[in-house]
Design an enzyme around this catalytic site. Sequence first.
Site, short mmCIF file in Angstrom:
data_model
loop_
_atom_site.label_atom_id
_atom_site.label_comp_id
_atom_site.label_asym_id
_atom_site.label_seq_id
_atom_site.Cartn_x
_atom_site.Cartn_y
_atom_site.Cartn_z
CG HIS A 308 -2.06 0.92 1.08
ND1 HIS A 308 -2.00 2.26 1.37
CD2 HIS A 308 -3.32 0.69 0.63
CE1 HIS A 308 -3.17 2.81 1.12
NE2 HIS A 308 -3.99 1.89 0.66
CG ASP A 365 -8.54 -4.63 -2.67
OD1 ASP A 365 -9.76 -4.50 -2.45
OD2 ASP A 365 -7.84 -3.75 -3.19
N1 CMC Z 1 3.93 -7.59 -4.87
C1 CMC Z 1 5.24 -7.55 -5.18
N2 CMC Z 1 6.01 -6.44 -5.10
C2 CMC Z 1 5.40 -5.31 -4.70
C3 CMC Z 1 4.05 -5.26 -4.35
C4 CMC Z 1 3.31 -6.46 -4.45
N3 CMC Z 1 2.00 -6.50 -4.15
N4 CMC Z 1 3.72 -4.00 -3.98
C5 CMC Z 1 4.85 -3.28 -4.08
N5 CMC Z 1 5.87 -4.08 -4.50
C6 CMC Z 1 7.28 -3.70 -4.66
C7 CMC Z 1 7.50 -2.87 -5.93
O1 CMC Z 1 7.81 -3.70 -7.03
C8 CMC Z 1 8.68 -2.01 -5.49
O2 CMC Z 1 9.83 -2.83 -5.52
P1 CMC Z 1 11.30 -2.20 -5.81
O3 CMC Z 1 11.59 -1.36 -4.59
O4 CMC Z 1 12.18 -3.39 -5.93
O5 CMC Z 1 11.17 -1.41 -7.06
C9 CMC Z 1 8.38 -1.71 -4.03
O6 CMC Z 1 7.58 -2.81 -3.58
C10 CMC Z 1 7.61 -0.42 -3.81
O7 CMC Z 1 6.45 -0.46 -4.64
P2 CMC Z 1 5.82 0.81 -5.32
O8 CMC Z 1 5.10 0.38 -6.56
O9 CMC Z 1 6.80 1.91 -5.44
O10 CMC Z 1 4.76 1.22 -4.21
P3 CMC Z 1 3.52 2.13 -4.42
O11 CMC Z 1 3.23 2.78 -3.12
O12 CMC Z 1 3.69 3.03 -5.58
O13 CMC Z 1 2.35 1.09 -4.81
C11 CMC Z 1 0.52 -0.40 -4.70
C12 CMC Z 1 1.31 0.71 -3.99
C13 CMC Z 1 -0.75 -0.67 -3.89
C14 CMC Z 1 0.12 0.08 -6.11
C15 CMC Z 1 1.40 -1.69 -4.77
O14 CMC Z 1 1.77 -2.11 -3.48
C16 CMC Z 1 0.70 -2.83 -5.53
O15 CMC Z 1 0.73 -2.86 -6.76
N6 CMC Z 1 0.04 -3.79 -4.79
C17 CMC Z 1 -0.69 -4.86 -5.44
C18 CMC Z 1 -2.04 -4.34 -5.91
C19 CMC Z 1 -2.97 -4.11 -4.74
O16 CMC Z 1 -3.13 -4.97 -3.87
N7 CMC Z 1 -3.66 -2.94 -4.75
C20 CMC Z 1 -4.65 -2.62 -3.73
C21 CMC Z 1 -4.21 -1.52 -2.82
S1 CMC Z 1 -5.30 -1.36 -1.37
C22 CMC Z 1 -6.86 -0.97 -2.02
C23 CMC Z 1 -6.92 0.41 -2.56
O17 CMC Z 1 -7.11 1.33 -1.76
O18 CMC Z 1 -6.77 0.57 -3.75
#
Ligand code: CMC
Length: 431
Positions: A308, A365
């Site tokens: 998140h 989720d």
């Molecule tokens: N599985 C694997 N790796 C992940 C995941 C995951 N679920 N989430 C983040 N990472 C990794 C990402 O690849 C990155 O790695 P690195 O540092 O090596 O580049 C690191 O963690 C930081 O990720 P980020 O994309 O910079 O983080 P963010 O804050 O931009 O993204 C997120 C947040 C929710 C989009 C992401 O965690 C994600 O894609 N999660 C899976 C989808 C999901 O469950 N979404 C629902 C969120 S809660 C409901 C809502 O409010 O929408």
Amino acid sequence: MAQERAKLDLNGTVVELPILDGVEGEKAIDISELRAKTSYITLDHGYANTGSCLSGVTFIDGEKGILRYRGIPIEELAVHSTFVETSYLLIHGKLPTQAERDEFSRALTKHAPLHEDVKHIFDGIPDETHPMAILSAMVSILSGFHPASLDPRQDEAQINENASQLLSKVRTIAAYIYKKSIGEPFIPPDDHLSYCANFLHMMFSKPKKDYPVDEDVVRALNLLLILHADHEQNCSTATVRLVGSSRTNLFASVAAGICALWGPWHGGANQEVMEMLERIHKSGKGVQEHIRVATDPKSPVRLSGFGHRVYKTYDPRAKVIKEACHRLVEKFGVHDPLLEIALKLEAAALKHEFFISRKLYPNVDFYSGIIYKLIGIPTNMFTVMFAIGRLPGWIAHWKEMRETKPPRIGRPRQIYIGNRKADYVDMKDRK
Ligand code: CMC
């Protein structure tokens, strides 16, 4: 007391910037005058570090796992409140008195039926259309049935009327999307049922065969909708505020929010989680294989329902949903292999260095789909359920945005990295 200020040294020229304090001790450097004073802008990909507004709707502390609507912790609302009451709290800023609550419920009951012409629109929609596409289109079209919403000078009473129409009609639209998808006739709303019971009735009753509404299921649905009701400046809510900032009506602004929610990194994650669990189950390969792929830097696959932007600890909503999940599985006496896979997947991820070092925990989720499945809601409707839940949050933020003084259109800037000035080249001379 003198206001705290930040000093920014730009190649020897020092600019002072005011600092703002939130009531929970959050701090922000106010850069709104920076460009006027220096010609510099700030750059922040994905707005990870940018506050776009002052808001009094919802407070999150992502490090401590705190989520409060209008100051009230979600754990308390989950136990004591209903979705309708929580909606009132978010939209009107306070818990309703009995009289206010009754009036709000009456308005929702009054607005539940859909106009006959809205029902005809369903006839022209291709069968394969994703429910979220239908939902956003239908919500936008509602503005045509409630033209007073198009007047940007509308008063508070008119806005509240549109808010009730939206909250109530989205529930009917969602049930009709499902009925259309399975080729069954629409079931009209029943005035005697509560908000959630009425939704279940419209989803699962058949002509001359009423669905026996179960109070534990109604309670579970209330709980899920309460936990989804708001989450401050997330992707869809920020979209609703941005679209609304151009004085777009409430229905169209929320339709845009529905589209933003649809994506698998936002609300669409609940559908993705279920599909991931089903894939793991069918493959028979166990959870470790999925963990391996999700942690491989070369693979685009993520562990859906994990991670998140704001929470760097266990999502407080996931905690409550996980407990509810266990209660419902016990009540129905079912053995759900997907719940077992989810529990194993969570345990494996929480032990894995990749997830530990990045502070990735289960989010809202991860377990919600298992409850929806137990209730009988099909996987492609999960994100529609999220949208019903998020409505009061979108409405509350849209209202708050409109009341902001002075009113300003949302309009970010950019740093241009395209071609420098170039000449137009005739077709015959192009390579
Ligand atoms: N599985 C694997 N790796 C992940 C995941 C995951 N679920 N989430 C983040 N990472 C990794 C990402 O690849 C990155 O790695 P690195 O540092 O090596 O580049 C690191 O963690 C930081 O990720 P980020 O994309 O910079 O983080 P963010 O804050 O931009 O993204 C997120 C947040 C929710 C989009 C992401 O965690 C994600 O894609 N999660 C899976 C989808 C999901 O469950 N979404 C629902 C969120 S809660 C409901 C809502 O409010 O929408």
